[in-house]
Design a protein around this motif. Structure first.
Motif, PDB file in Angstrom:
ATOM      1  N   THR A  61      39.576  13.171 -55.728  1.00  0.00           N
ATOM      2  CA  THR A  61      38.937  14.408 -56.174  1.00  0.00           C
ATOM      3  C   THR A  61      38.720  15.370 -55.011  1.00  0.00           C
ATOM      4  N   ASP A  91      40.580  18.911 -55.178  1.00  0.00           N
ATOM      5  CA  ASP A  91      39.828  20.168 -55.240  1.00  0.00           C
ATOM      6  C   ASP A  91      40.012  20.988 -53.967  1.00  0.00           C
ATOM      7  N   GLY A 137      31.536  20.100 -61.284  1.00  0.00           N
ATOM      8  CA  GLY A 137      32.220  19.386 -60.216  1.00  0.00           C
ATOM      9  C   GLY A 137      31.493  18.123 -59.793  1.00  0.00           C
ATOM     10  N   MET A 155      32.118  15.585 -62.617  1.00  0.00           N
ATOM     11  CA  MET A 155      33.247  14.783 -62.140  1.00  0.00           C
ATOM     12  C   MET A 155      32.789  13.461 -61.542  1.00  0.00           C
ATOM     13  N   TYR A 166      32.018  11.209 -64.288  1.00  0.00           N
ATOM     14  CA  TYR A 166      33.274  10.741 -64.880  1.00  0.00           C
ATOM     15  C   TYR A 166      33.864   9.599 -64.064  1.00  0.00           C
ATOM     16  N   CYS A 184      28.556  13.051 -67.346  1.00  0.00           N
ATOM     17  CA  CYS A 184      29.787  13.827 -67.335  1.00  0.00           C
ATOM     18  C   CYS A 184      29.825  14.824 -68.489  1.00  0.00           C
ATOM     19  N   TRP A 241      30.135  18.825 -67.812  1.00  0.00           N
ATOM     20  CA  TRP A 241      31.302  19.614 -68.223  1.00  0.00           C
ATOM     21  C   TRP A 241      30.968  20.591 -69.347  1.00  0.00           C
ATOM     22  N   SER A 292      32.672  22.596 -55.162  1.00  0.00           N
ATOM     23  CA  SER A 292      33.004  21.192 -55.390  1.00  0.00           C
ATOM     24  C   SER A 292      33.558  20.559 -54.114  1.00  0.00           C
TER      25      SER A 292
END
Length: 320
Positions: A45, A49, A89, A93, A96, A170, A174, A202
């Motif tokens: 990630t 990003d 982010g 994320m 997640y 998450c 989001w 992020s």
């Protein structure tokens, strides 16, 4: 304008499906599955990003919008985008990634895909966004197909409660991000600038807080000549295109409809998995078809998907 928003929203799902498959290929190497197994999602990630932010800054410099980027960053809209970035982010994320660690990728992806439902409620409360009953049914149908597609592979899960907590984290992150970004984009902030701020926040959060905890030395193990590194960086560009489409769709048709189109990404991922890796499962294909049916139902006018049909109908009305 709505027709463009519909096609752009579908495009966001298409590119995110490609992003998902390419990241899966990049992290399937022995190094990521063994030595970096525990930290691979966080490192991926961070690199993803970072590449996305760099790509977006190139676009902004080429378009001559660097001054607007800096002014937006200092504005009220910029602060709103920063808040959304932290929700989508690092919070969304990270939740997640940690849910994947506890539940596995299939179940985590399925549960996280209900984020539009949370976004719909929040959008109704904050933005007073209204959706047709057919659109609500379509989004619920897509979400249900995604959930069942993941749960069909469920097995024994020792850390179920922790995994569900992170998956919920998450969903909230989001879903909130889409609605808050929708409010910021109403201030005429270009999608590329909003997204660049999002990816910058992020990237810096991972780079200054998360990665130092796990150690930058882990990243050095990958090596500059590793094909997986370059595939991850390339995937960051693909992800940027997906997010640009997503933010643009939010600005054109609102967060609720944009989310309904964006969550077609599991269906696109299925298609790209078949094209790139030859993976095929009939049961999954059925779920994919249901996802697309739900996405079509979520549109104000399904014929927006077929521009020439829309044009023909308009000409027929003019001639009548």
């Amino acid at each position: 304008m709505k027709r463009n928003g519909t096609l752009i929203g579908l495009g966001s799902g298409l590119f995110w499906g490609l992003d998902t498959v390419l990241l899966g290929i990049a992290t399937s190497s022995t190094l990521f599955l063994t030595t970096l197994a525990e930290t691979a999602p966080l490192i991926t990630t961070f690199l993803h990003d970072g590449a996305s932010f760099a790509f977006l800054m190139v676009i902004i410099l080429v378009l001559g919008k660097h001054k607007q980027f800096l002014s937006t960053l200092r504005s009220k809209a910029g602060l709103v985008i920063i808040g959304a970035a932290l929700l989508g982010g690092p919070i969304g994320m990270t939740g997640y990634i940690l849910s994947i660690r506890n539940l596995g990728p299939s179940i985590s992806a399925s549960i996280s895909a209900i984020y539009p439902a949370f976004g719909l409620v929040l959008g109704y409360i904050i933005l007073k966004e209204k959706l047709k009953p057919r659109a609500i049914v379509g989004i619920i149908l897509s979400i249900a197909a995604i959930v069942f597609m993941g749960l069909s592979t469920i097995g024994d899960i020792p850390n179920m409660m922790a995994g569900l907590f992170f998956a919920l984290m998450c969903v909230i992150g989001w879903g909130s991000e889409a609605v808050i970004i929708g409010a910021a984009l109403k201030d005429d902030v270009p999608a590329e600038i909003a997204l660049a701020i999002r990816q910058m926040v992020s990237f810096l959060t991972y780079g200054l807080i998360i990665i130092p905890i796990i150690g930058y030395d882990k990243i050095s193990l990958i090596g500059l000549t590793n094909p997986s590194l370059w595939l991850i960086l390339f995937t960051g560009i693909i992800g940027s295109i997906s997010y640009l489409f997503y933010y643009k769709a939010i600005a054109l048709i609102g967060p609720g409809k944009a989310m309904g189109l964006n969550i077609t990404y599991p269906a696109w991922a299925f298609l790209f998995s078949y094209i790139l890796m030859g993976d095929f499962d009939f049961k999954t294909l059925v779920f994919v078809i249901i996802i697309f049916i739900g996405a079509i139902m979520s549109m104000d006018d399904p014929t927006e998907l077929i521009p020439f049909l829309k044009t023909s109908q308009a000409e027929a009305q003019e001639n009548s």
